[in-house]
Every structure is written in C-alpha cells, then in structure tokens.
Enzyme design. Structure first.
Site, PDB file in Angstrom:
ATOM      1  N   HIS A  85      19.308   8.350   2.426  1.00 27.30           N
ATOM      2  CA  HIS A  85      18.643   7.383   3.299  1.00 27.30           C
ATOM      3  C   HIS A  85      19.330   6.023   3.262  1.00 27.30           C
ATOM      4  CE1 HIS A  85      15.179  10.191   3.508  1.00 27.30           C
ATOM      5  NE2 HIS A  85      14.946   9.579   4.641  1.00 27.30           N
ATOM      6  N   ASN A 112       9.895  14.966   8.728  1.00 27.38           N
ATOM      7  CA  ASN A 112      11.358  15.074   8.629  1.00 27.38           C
ATOM      8  C   ASN A 112      11.747  16.453   8.101  1.00 27.38           C
ATOM      9  OD1 ASN A 112      13.981  14.265   8.935  1.00 27.38           O
ATOM     10  ND2 ASN A 112      13.860  12.535   7.521  1.00 27.38           N
TER      11      ASN A 112
END
Length: 495
Positions: free
Chosen positions: A381, A350
């Site tokens: 998140h 990521n």
C-alpha cells in the site's frame, strides 16, 4: 512589487493531460480525478467495442492483445504523463527477469524487483513530493502492475519449477507451463480494462479471455449440464454491466454529498478532540469512515464493469442457475456493510488484493503467515505512517477477535434468538472496530493519527491486548507450516 499570481485551483498540479481542465474547473473536482473518470468511461465504451467488433472468432489473439495494450498505454500517458515512465520501466525490467532468470528463482527476483521499485516510488511521493497531495498519484497503476508481475512469476514458477504433486489444487489449476511472449506479457500488464484501476487477475484467465475460451472454460468448471442447460450457453454481460453502473452512479452521488459533508479532517478538529463525549466520538468516527467508502465503491465497481463490458469476468453459474460476472469483483458491498466479524469484513473488501496476498505470501511462507501477510500488505500500500498504524492495529484486532470467537461463539448457537443477539452484537462491534482500525489509513500522517487515538483513549488497543493476554488461544505451532498439496491430499485418501 506585485505578488506572484496564484493558480486558481490545485487542478493544474498534475503531470497528466490538461485538456480537460475547463471541465475540472466547472465541476470543482481536481483534474487528476476528472482524467481518471473520463478514462474509465472511455474504457467502458472501448470495452463494448472490443467485445463486439474484435470478437475472438473473427479477430486473431495477437490483434486483440495489441489493441488492448495500445489503448492501455494511451490511458496511462493521458492520466499520468511522464510518471507513466515508471510503469513502463518496471514492466520491461521484470520481462527481462522473466526471460533470463531460472524457473527456480524467477518468482524471487520478480517479487523483490517489483516490490523494491514500488517501495522506492512510494517513498519518493512522501519525502520528495510531500505526501503527493499536490501531485498526481501514479502509484495506483504501479501497485496493480506489481500484483500482476508477482502473480505471474509465482505461477510460472509453479508450472515450470515445481513438481505437480507439491502444488495445492489452486496452484495446480493456475500453474503456467509456457513463459508468455512479450506481447502477451504487455497485454496482461497494460491492457486498457485494468491498467488504471485494476483489478489484478490470473494470467490463465486473461489469456482464455483473449482467445475466446474464458466463458466456456468457466462453464465446464461448474458442469453446465447439471445446472439445467441442454447446450453450451452464451451468457451476455450486459445485465451485469448495467447493474454495476447503477451502483457506480449511487456511489458517485454519495461521494459528492456524504463524503464532502463528513471529511476525514473532522476527526482532528477541536470539537471532536476536546468537546465531544466518548459515545459521540464513537458514532462520529463510524459516520466519517462510512463517508470515506463511496470513492472506493465507485472506482472498483466501475473497473469491474469495464472488464465485464469487454466480456471478461465470467465466473460461472450460481445455485439458482443465474450467470455470475463476479470473477474480478473487488468488493461485496452488502457483505461489507453487514459483516459480523473482522475476518468477514476483510474477505469482502479489496477481494483481488486479498487473493494476491494469499497467492504470493499467506499460502507460501512457512512461519507466521498472518503477520507476514499484514506486513506485505502494508508495504504494498505504501510507506505512509498511517498505513502501519492500521495494519499493526489490524493484527491485534484479528488475534483478539479470533480468541473471542473461539471461546464464546458456541454458547450462542443453541437457539435462533441467541444467535440473532450474537449477530447483532458482533455486527456493531465489527463496524466500530473497523472504523477505529482504518482511520489512520485515510489520515496518512502520524500526528493526526495519534491525536485521534488519544481522543479515543486507545480503547481498542487496550481491549485487544487484554483479550489476547487473558483469553485462552488455540495453540499455534511455531514449527514450519506444511501447506496442503495434491500429494498430501492423495496420501490422506490412501491412509
């Protein structure tokens, strides 16, 4: 009285288009996932068309902005239906901040509004929609847009609200001197190449791409003449796109086979929790976590290919003179699978989110940058409890790994054989540590996470705490950090 008929599958539980429901039934894949893949494949073909027929030399920037935005809005509505309203509301609210807020506060207001709205949506998915399991996950595009909104706001603040000498070299390079127009703002946030699966990118790079200056700008940055080119080259992304589509296909096959064979639910079944030996649990946890990766490899590599097909993502020339199209790459699979440290693993997973965290948090906060960056990452998140187990465990593992490296690594650098032993050992430890740390991230809830960690005797938590307590750590100053700026660099040169 006859029972109420049940739906034949869960695939209708989506707010997006149901046009592809027959295909969903045929493949046995949830409709929201089918919509996502089809949209990305259509985006891939649209990207080729965009690059070939709407070239910057023959098409105005406004037309390119408008087309990219219209396609993006359509894809969002197709995939998420009325949930897409959340995305549009956030974009409009933050553009109002962009226009009205002072440059000294624009980054603060944008950050708190974007993160606040995203957090409210995350909470609603858990406590209103019961973990979002039977509903379309609209938070993905919202998370990407939040990254872009905050990145842009900080870069506008750097360009208009701070002195050049107070910026780091990277902040100075990316600082924005003029606020974007409404069309530029919409295009940057909602363009069809990245609105569904990202990745986040810098506003300057995106505008250079739209205006046809992106590739030349990157070639000038790496000094193309020194790379052996006698004239300014015109690199094609076709080879990079084909390569990434190959990776995407392999990832899809692994997802349809390996992921289905080793679902994460295996980690809470009776055999794993009560009957398997501890070494067997270690190995099985590693296999299950490996099996959970292909869906990320698939989505992120396909998104990268879409951007490249449009002509966006060129990063320059490597040491061998090869053109690189990895500016927007979100992962490096080889480095992930061969990582010999927790840090190396995180740096290649990521990637664009890590860059965003560094841009808006790590480089800017005066105290405890590692801890605050982990907290921001967790909030971004979502609010699933499993995320916080992962990030709190990650802080412990990061500190412990740093202590071990600082105290023992130098003993293994005296010969190749010792270095090879060190690398092999740290690879195995890293892979097992990552599997243990990220398991709650995919399990989401508290109960399965506690069940898993109890079955593993909380071994990594205990080892990490013992290392932190008993190994000497490099002294960390708890006074305010002074980030490296152009002014501090120039001052050092004159000393």
């Amino acid at each position: 009285m006859a029972a109420e008929p049940q739906p034949s599958s869960l695939s209708y539980r989506t707010t997006g288009s149901t046009y592809l429901h027959p295909l969903s039934e045929l493949l046995g894949i949830p409709l929201d996932q089918v919509n996502f893949v089809v949209c990305q494949l259509v985006a891939l073909f649209a990207a080729f068309w965009f690059r070939i027929y709407l070239r910057p030399g023959t098409t105005s920037s406004d037309v390119r902005h408008a087309v990219a935005t219209i396609f993006g809005i359509y894809f969002v509505i197709f995939c998420f239906g009325w949930y897409s309203v959340h995305l549009f509301v956030l974009v409009l609210m933050c553009y109002a901040i962009m226009v009205t807020a002072s440059v000294s506060n624009i980054h603060r207001y944008s950050f708190f509004v974007a993160m606040g709205y995203l957090t409210i949506c995350h909470i609603s998915r858990i406590y209103i929609f019961h973990y979002g399991i039977l509903t379309t996950d609209f938070s993905g595009p919202l998370m990407i847009v939040t990254q872009k909104i905050t990145t842009l706001a900080f870069q506008v603040h750097d360009g208009l609200g701070r002195r050049a000498e107070d910026l780091s070299a990277e902040q100075h390079r990316l600082a924005i001197k003029v606020k974007p127009s409404f069309l530029e703002y919409l295009s940057y946030l909602l363009n069809f190449m990245s609105v569904i699966a990202g990745p986040c990118n810098n506003f300057k790079d995106y505008i250079a791409f739209i205006e046809g200056k992106h590739i030349h700008m990157k070639l000038l940055e790496v000094n193309w003449k020194r790379k052996g080119f006698h004239s300014l080259p015109e690199p094609s992304p076709t080879g990079a796109v084909i390569h990434k589509l190959g990776i995407t296909l392999v990832s899809l096959l692994l997802f349809l086979t390996l992921t289905k064979t080793f679902p994460v639910t295996c980690l809470v079944d009776d055999w794993f929790v009560h009957k398997a030996s501890f070494p067997a649990r270690l190995c099985y946890l590693y296999v299950v976590m490996q099996a959970s990766k292909p869906k990320y490899y698939f989505a992120w590599t396909l998104a990268d290919a879409v951007n490249n097909a449009a002509g966006f993502g060129f990063s320059g020339v490597d040491k061998n003179g090869n053109f690189c199209w990895d500016l927007l790459s979100n992962l490096n699979i080889w480095k992930i699978e061969t990582a010999t440290s927790f840090k190396m693993y995180l740096e290649n997973w990521n990637i664009q989110t890590a860059t965003w965290l560094k841009c808006v948090c790590y480089q800017r906060v005066p105290w405890y940058p590692t801890v605050l960056t982990f907290i921001l990452s967790a909030l971004w998140h979502g609010v699933y409890p499993g995320y916080y187990f992962t990030f709190l465990t990650g802080i412990l593992v990061t500190l412990a790994a740093r202590a071990v490296r600082n105290n023992y690594r130098h003993y293994f650098l005296s010969s190749r054989a010792l270095k090879a032993v060190y690398d092999a050992g740290t690879w195995a430890v890293t892979q097992l540590a990552v599997s243990y740390t990220v398991a709650p991230f995919v399990m989401l809830a508290v109960e399965p996470t506690i069940s898993l960690y109890k079955s593993m005797y909380f071994y990594l938590h205990i080892i990490s705490l013992l290392i932190i307590l008993f190994l000497p750590m490099k002294p960390q100053a708890h006074t305010q950090r002074r980030p490296q700026t152009l002014n501090s660099i120039n001052k050092r040169k004159t000393d």
